[in-house]
Design a protein around this motif. Structure first.
Motif, PDB file in Angstrom:
ATOM      1  N   THR A  13      33.585  -4.206  43.859  1.00 36.97           N
ATOM      2  CA  THR A  13      33.720  -5.667  43.923  1.00 36.97           C
ATOM      3  C   THR A  13      32.366  -6.169  44.400  1.00 36.97           C
ATOM      4  N   ASP A  14      32.358  -6.996  45.454  1.00 29.48           N
ATOM      5  CA  ASP A  14      31.080  -7.407  46.024  1.00 29.48           C
ATOM      6  C   ASP A  14      30.449  -6.278  46.834  1.00 29.48           C
ATOM      7  N   ARG A  15      31.218  -5.229  47.100  1.00 28.39           N
ATOM      8  CA  ARG A  15      30.711  -4.002  47.713  1.00 28.39           C
ATOM      9  C   ARG A  15      31.417  -2.819  47.068  1.00 28.39           C
ATOM     10  N   ILE A  16      30.898  -1.646  47.322  1.00 23.42           N
ATOM     11  CA  ILE A  16      31.444  -0.438  46.709  1.00 23.42           C
ATOM     12  C   ILE A  16      32.151   0.386  47.770  1.00 23.42           C
ATOM     13  N   LEU A  17      33.398   0.739  47.479  1.00 21.17           N
ATOM     14  CA  LEU A  17      34.204   1.533  48.396  1.00 21.17           C
ATOM     15  C   LEU A  17      34.767   2.744  47.662  1.00 21.17           C
ATOM     16  N   PRO A  18      35.033   3.821  48.396  1.00 17.06           N
ATOM     17  CA  PRO A  18      35.804   4.891  47.763  1.00 17.06           C
ATOM     18  C   PRO A  18      37.213   4.372  47.488  1.00 17.06           C
ATOM     19  N   ALA A  19      37.812   4.834  46.430  1.00 16.24           N
ATOM     20  CA  ALA A  19      39.172   4.416  46.081  1.00 16.24           C
ATOM     21  C   ALA A  19      40.058   5.647  46.021  1.00 16.24           C
ATOM     22  N   ILE A  20      41.308   5.484  46.439  1.00 15.08           N
ATOM     23  CA  ILE A  20      42.246   6.595  46.365  1.00 15.08           C
ATOM     24  C   ILE A  20      43.581   6.132  45.786  1.00 15.08           C
ATOM     25  N   ASN A  21      44.247   7.059  45.157  1.00 13.06           N
ATOM     26  CA  ASN A  21      45.592   6.858  44.654  1.00 13.06           C
ATOM     27  C   ASN A  21      46.479   7.749  45.525  1.00 13.06           C
ATOM     28  N   ARG A  22      47.057   7.163  46.567  1.00 15.44           N
ATOM     29  CA  ARG A  22      47.810   7.955  47.549  1.00 15.44           C
ATOM     30  C   ARG A  22      49.020   8.652  46.939  1.00 15.44           C
ATOM     31  N   ALA A  23      49.678   7.991  45.990  1.00 14.60           N
ATOM     32  CA  ALA A  23      50.848   8.609  45.358  1.00 14.60           C
ATOM     33  C   ALA A  23      50.435   9.873  44.607  1.00 14.60           C
ATOM     34  N   GLN A  24      49.320   9.808  43.881  1.00 15.67           N
ATOM     35  CA  GLN A  24      48.851  10.988  43.150  1.00 15.67           C
ATOM     36  C   GLN A  24      48.345  12.053  44.111  1.00 15.67           C
ATOM     37  N   ALA A  25      47.692  11.649  45.178  1.00 18.43           N
ATOM     38  CA  ALA A  25      47.241  12.609  46.187  1.00 18.43           C
ATOM     39  C   ALA A  25      48.436  13.363  46.771  1.00 18.43           C
ATOM     40  N   GLN A  26      49.501  12.642  47.027  1.00 13.88           N
ATOM     41  CA  GLN A  26      50.698  13.276  47.583  1.00 13.88           C
ATOM     42  C   GLN A  26      51.300  14.260  46.585  1.00 13.88           C
TER      43      GLN A  26
END
Length: 193
Positions: free
Chosen positions: A162-175
Motif C-alpha cells: 500500500t503506502d508501505r510494504i509489509l509482510p503478508a500472511i494467510n493464517r488459515a493456510q499456515a494452520q
C-alpha cells in the motif's frame, strides 16, 4: 473493419514468427514479468529472510548436515528463476544455518523426497491457487510468493503493498500446513485472509 482485423492478424503472425526465429516462442513471451511484478519480486527477495526467520521451530527443519534447504518453485521455464536463485544465494545463511537453494519445477516439487524444506519461494506468476495450497500442506512448509493475489489464493506468506510494504500472511493456510509464526511477526504482518 475487416481490413483492420486482417492487418492485426498479419502483424501478430509476423511477431510470432520473429520470436520463434529468435528462440523465444509464444510461451516465453508469456513469462516476461511486468514492471510491477519485477518490483514485487525484488521486494519479496528482501523480505523473505525476515519471514522465514519468523517461523517457530525453524531449527527443526535443518538437514542432517545443519543446512536450511529452500526450494525455488516454478512452472514451465520461467525467466525469474535465475533472479530468485541469485538473490537467495546472496543471503548465504538464516539463523546461523547455511542456506542451500534448490530449483525445482512444480512437477519435481510435488514428488520431492529430499531433506526437509525450510521454505518454498514461488518464482512464477501464473500458478493455480490449488498448487500453492497443496505445496504448503504436502511439505508442511512456508510457501512464499511476492506476486499480487497469491497470499489470498493459497500461499502462506508474501508481501502487502500500500503506502508501505509489509509482510503478508494467510493464517488459515499456515494452520493447514502446520506452519507457525512468532508472536511479534503476527503483530506486524498484514493478515490476508
Amino acid at each position: 473493419m475487416p481490413n483492420l482485423v486482417a492487418g492485426c492478424c498479419r502483424l501478430l503472425a509476423v511477431a510470432l514468427a520473429c520470436s520463434a526465429l529468435s528462440g523465444y516462442g509464444p510461451e516465453a513471451l508469456a513469462r516476461v514479468l511486468w514492471p510491477e511484478e519485477q518490483q514485487r519480486l525484488r521486494v519479496g527477495l528482501r523480505i523473505f529472510p525476515a519471514v522465514i526467520s519468523a517461523l517457530e521451530g525453524l531449527q527443526q527443519r535443518q538437514s542432517a548436515d545443519g543446512r536450511l534447504h529452500v526450494a525455488v518453485a516454478y512452472q514451465g521455464s520461467d525467466a525469474a528463476v535465475d533472479q530468485v536463485v541469485t538473490g537467495l544465494e546472496e543471503i548465504e545463511q538464516i539463523q546461523d544455518m547455511p542456506l542451500t537453494v534448490k530449483v525445482l519445477a512444480l512437477e519435481e516439487l510435488r514428488t520431492y523426497r529430499g531433506p526437509p524444506l525450510g521454505g518454498i519461494f514461488i518464482a512464477s506468476v501464473d500458478l493455480k491457487p490449488a498448487l500453492m495450497r497443496d505445496l504448503s500442506v504436502t511439505h508442511g512448509a512456508l510457501v512464499f510468493s511476492p506476486f499480487a493475489g497469491h497470499v489470498q489464493a493459497g500461499a502462506v506468506a508474501g508481501i502487502h503493498v500500500t503506502d508501505r510494504i509489509l509482510p503478508a500472511i494467510n493464517r488459515a493456510q499456515a494452520q493447514r500446513a502446520g506452519v507457525r509464526f512468532k508472536a511479534f511477526f503476527l503483530r506486524v504482518a498484514h493478515h490476508a485472509e
